[in-house]
Design a protein around this motif. Structure first.
Motif, PDB file in Angstrom:
ATOM      1  N   ARG A   1     -88.034  91.037   4.208  1.00  0.00           N
ATOM      2  CA  ARG A   1     -88.705  90.337   5.296  1.00  0.00           C
ATOM      3  C   ARG A   1     -89.901  91.149   5.787  1.00  0.00           C
ATOM      4  O   ARG A   1     -90.942  90.610   6.133  1.00  0.00           O
ATOM      5  N   LYS A   2     -89.732  92.460   5.817  1.00  0.00           N
ATOM      6  CA  LYS A   2     -90.803  93.330   6.312  1.00  0.00           C
ATOM      7  C   LYS A   2     -91.793  93.697   5.213  1.00  0.00           C
ATOM      8  O   LYS A   2     -92.701  94.490   5.437  1.00  0.00           O
TER       9      LYS A   2
ATOM     10  N   ARG B   1     -87.924  76.957   1.655  1.00  0.00           N
ATOM     11  CA  ARG B   1     -87.624  77.894   2.741  1.00  0.00           C
ATOM     12  C   ARG B   1     -87.039  77.231   3.983  1.00  0.00           C
ATOM     13  O   ARG B   1     -86.097  77.722   4.572  1.00  0.00           O
TER      14      ARG B   1
ATOM     15  N   TYR C   1     -83.996  78.868   5.711  1.00  0.00           N
ATOM     16  CA  TYR C   1     -84.268  79.680   6.897  1.00  0.00           C
ATOM     17  C   TYR C   1     -84.478  78.780   8.103  1.00  0.00           C
ATOM     18  O   TYR C   1     -85.551  78.240   8.304  1.00  0.00           O
TER      19      TYR C   1
ATOM     20  N   ARG D   1     -83.949  88.701   8.344  1.00  0.00           N
ATOM     21  CA  ARG D   1     -83.564  89.172   7.013  1.00  0.00           C
ATOM     22  C   ARG D   1     -83.833  88.082   6.002  1.00  0.00           C
ATOM     23  O   ARG D   1     -83.667  86.898   6.291  1.00  0.00           O
ATOM     24  N   GLU D   2     -84.194  88.456   4.778  1.00  0.00           N
ATOM     25  CA  GLU D   2     -84.243  87.495   3.686  1.00  0.00           C
ATOM     26  C   GLU D   2     -82.840  87.378   3.112  1.00  0.00           C
ATOM     27  O   GLU D   2     -82.054  88.336   3.148  1.00  0.00           O
TER      28      GLU D   2
END
Ligand code: SF4
Lengths: 245, 459
Positions: free
Chosen positions: A227-228, B421, B425, B435-436
């Protein structure tokens, strides 16, 4: 000696390479390894969330599938700790579950039981070791930072056998990364905050890889790193140990 | 499925700077504790000894309480027994009324917080002044402690400076800690001199001698008790220990664990009333004897309220004391709350990742994390377990219970990698917050194995 390989559910689906590295390594060390294909999950996710009852059936099944082996080896400190320390209370039988006494995390098993004096691998990279809570404070893979005991780390001992590796550890050396199973979902804000802090401490070591004995923690940290858009990479300890095979 | 704790934690973390400051401040205390603990070679044996003394005392609690109270009475103290908070407050008020007390000066006592003594007395027209600096700051702000040892740890000195400007006429914008401490001292001195009675808690009650031991860093307990003729001690039944020799084990552990000091600045022993005065000891049960007989949870009674489990707790440090619904936060508070009322305080159970660090720092070896785990198992009984969690657990069990189905799920799981996505998400997916999702491997270990280890694995 006959070894039953336990590949926990999430490792099976998400990190099959960790399972493969475990198998290769044990096979290389001359051990007779079997993978019972009807295995599924040890039951930890349910029990830690408060549903030991749901875990009971799985525990009984696990016991049936694995009690025929001399050792049970799993590439996951957390699942190992669950079978070892929680099965007795989940199963609540007068006879202690046999699997509790036989299960080892793969790092622990190689370090304490197989005790090879060298491994053929080469891994010319900087790695930061992730000391997971259940690995440290339940399986005692390294000396817990809270205790006044002699300092050691089985993971660092093993990794040092690999040529070219540079080993680091983050500040707050064994602070929780915030995964904690259902905790990650029930307390998402604290969990992510803990993960971000942990990731930051690993990155600050200058390492290219974060490595550890618990893929679950690595999965959580990997999700945060992605994510970052952090370039740091993730690898399980056994994958490094098996790098020369 | 968010608990009240999770929601409050979210609010706390929104101010990331404040959260980080809180986290690091408490971590510093944990580090100070480590430095102290590592310097004592027999540290782990000390913890073991402390644990054994407490186990023994709790098992023989009635005997030791009797021994304590008769020794205390022989010394000239007056002993009272309170079965609950209400009785405790009434007893204290009666004593104060008899002596026509208008102003009561208190040193820090979590038990009086537990009994809600201050509002009770204030309601009856008695002026109550907290003399511990942190407690006093909070009293002036109208807030409650957010930590059991450092009650105002969540306050920055600038906030305290502002408060003192307003209440004590301190210099504008001067938040130098030494300056502020001097101002507080001057201000409190007046209160000490005009108080009619002093109240303290008790860290330990010594059965052998009937004395009460109070540990402070500011000497405020001694100021109060030396200046007032009337001293009231409020003490939980679990505070009693056999003798002075066992005290020596605890005094070595307490301050080192709590603040990383070798000992508290003052360790005061109160054995009898000062000349011409009275000393009252109110011994309080308030649910403790019930815990004593509960094999699963009795270790909670060993707690010496050092706060170390809070300082090490990664969740407490990042969510703050006020995110818990019980007045004591952190691992010890989660457990004490559940013992008080599982129905009322189960929202705090989510505030634990089961990292077990609390078990390791606890100087008396309370198995805090194991108890939280056990409470989670019992949550169902109080119909408080979250439905989502229940469904997830049941669903997982169903899939894992059927190897063929599990195999099928393993096969199709990679589809998730390719979903758009917005489907993956969204608000429903707490994992996706920050978080992924992990990516499922194209082939699971199972399929690779079945394809033949010769081919795939030994390539
Ligand atoms: S449970 Fe242990 S660590 Fe926590 S406050 Fe009590 S004595 Fe201290």
């Amino acid at each position: 000696m006959k070894i039953g390989l336990f590949v926990p559910c999430y490792v099976n689906a998400i990190y099959p390479d960790v399972g493969i590295a475990t198998y290769k390594l044990l096979d290389y060390l001359g051990l007779d390894v079997c993978y019972p294909v009807n295995q599924t999950c040890c039951g930890q996710p349910m029990a830690n969330a408060g549903f030991e009852k749901e875990a009971l059936e799985l525990a009984m099944k696990f016991e049936k599938i694995f009690n025929q082996y001399d050792y049970i080896v799993a590439p996951s400190a957390s699942c190992t700790a669950f079978v070892k320390y929680n099965y007795p209370s989940v199963i609540e039988d007068d006879n202690l579950p046999e699997t509790s006494g036989k299960i080892y995390d793969v790092c622990e098993f190689i370090h304490d039981v197989v005790k090879p004096s060298k491994l053929p691998g080469r891994f010319p990279h900087k790695v930061s070791v992730h000391n997971s809570c259940h690995g440290v404070r339940e399986l005692q893979l390294s000396s817990a930072s809270e205790l006044n005991i002699v300092r050691y780390s089985k993971i660092k001992n093993l990794l040092s056998m690999i040529e070219g590796i540079e080993i680091f550890e983050p500040a707050k050396v064994d602070e929780c990364c915030g995964f904690g199973g259902m905790f990650a979902i029930e307390e998402p804000d604290v969990s992510v905050c803990m993960g971000e802090d942990k990731l930051g401490n690993h990155v600050a070591t200058g390492a290219e890889y974060i490595t550890g004995a618990d893929s679950s923690c690595l999965m959580h940290l990997q999700g945060i790193a992605a994510r970052k858009k952090s370039p740091i990479k993730f690898i399980h300890v056994v994958q490094i140990l098996a790098s020369g095979l | 499925m968010s608990t009240k704790h999770a929601k409050a934690a979210k609010r706390f973390i929104r101010n990331r700077e404040q959260e980080q400051w809180h986290n690091e401040t408490l971590w510093l205390v944990r580090q100070k504790r480590d430095n102290m603990a590592m310097r004592i070679p027999e540290w782990e044996e000390l913890r073991e000894q402390a644990n054994r003394i407490k186990a023994h005392t709790v098992a023989e609690l009635a005997c030791y309480l009797e021994q304590f109270s008769s020794a205390a009475e022989n010394n000239g103290a007056i002993v009272h027994w309170a079965k609950d908070a209400q009785e405790h407050n009434e007893i204290v008020y009666d004593i104060l009324k008899q002596h026509q007390v208008k102003k009561l000066i208190k040193s820090k006592s979590m038990l009086t917080e537990e009994c809600l003594l201050n509002p009770y007395l204030i309601d009856k027209g008695i002026e109550v002044v907290e003399s511990d600096l942190g407690e006093r700051i909070l009293q002036l702000m109208g807030e409650h402690p957010s930590h059991i040892v450092m009650p105002a740890i969540h306050k920055k000195r600038e906030e305290v400076g502002k408060l003192f400007e307003e209440k004590m006429d301190s210099e504008k914008d001067n938040s130098d800690p030494t300056y502020l401490t001097h101002i507080a001292r001057k201000y409190l001195r007046k209160e000490f001199l005009t108080a009619d009675a002093a109240m303290t808690g008790a860290n330990f009650g010594i059965a052998q001698t009937g004395e009460v031991v109070v540990c402070t860093n500011e000497g405020n307990a001694d100021m109060g008790t030396s200046l007032c003729k009337l001293h009231i001690v409020s003490m939980g039944i679990e505070k009693v220990i056999p003798d002075l020799k066992s005290l020596s084990v605890f005094t070595r552990l307490l301050a080192r664990s709590a603040t990383g000091q070798p000992s508290t600045t003052y360790t005061s022993h109160y054995r009898k009333p000062i000349e011409g005065g009275e000393m009252h000891i109110v011994i309080v049960d308030n649910g403790r004897s019930k815990i004593q007989h509960n094999f699963n949870y009795e270790r909670i009674l060993y707690c010496i309220r050092c706060g170390a489990c809070m300082n090490t707790c990664p969740v407490y440090r990042r969510s703050g004391g006020y995110s818990y619904t019980y007045f004591i936060p952190g691992p010890i508070g989660i457990n004490l709350g559940m013992l008080k009322s599982p129905k009322k305080y189960s929202d705090n159970l989510s505030a634990c990742s089961l990292c077990y660090s609390c078990n390791n720092v606890c100087p008396v070896k309370v198995n805090l994390a194991d108890q939280i785990y056990r409470w989670r198992q019992r949550l169902n009984l109080f119909h408080k377990a979250s439905t989502t969690k229940k469904l997830m657990s049941k669903g997982m069990k169903f899939i894992f219970g059927h190897p063929a189905l599990y195999g099928a799920v393993l096969k199709i799981a990679p589809i998730i990698n390719h979903l758009p996505r917005f489907l993956v998400y969204n608000k429903l997916n707490a994992w996706g917050h920050g978080r992924e999702l992990p990516r499922f491997a194209g082939k699971s270990f199972n399929s690779m194995w079945k394809k033949g280890k010769q081919l795939t694995i030994n390539n």
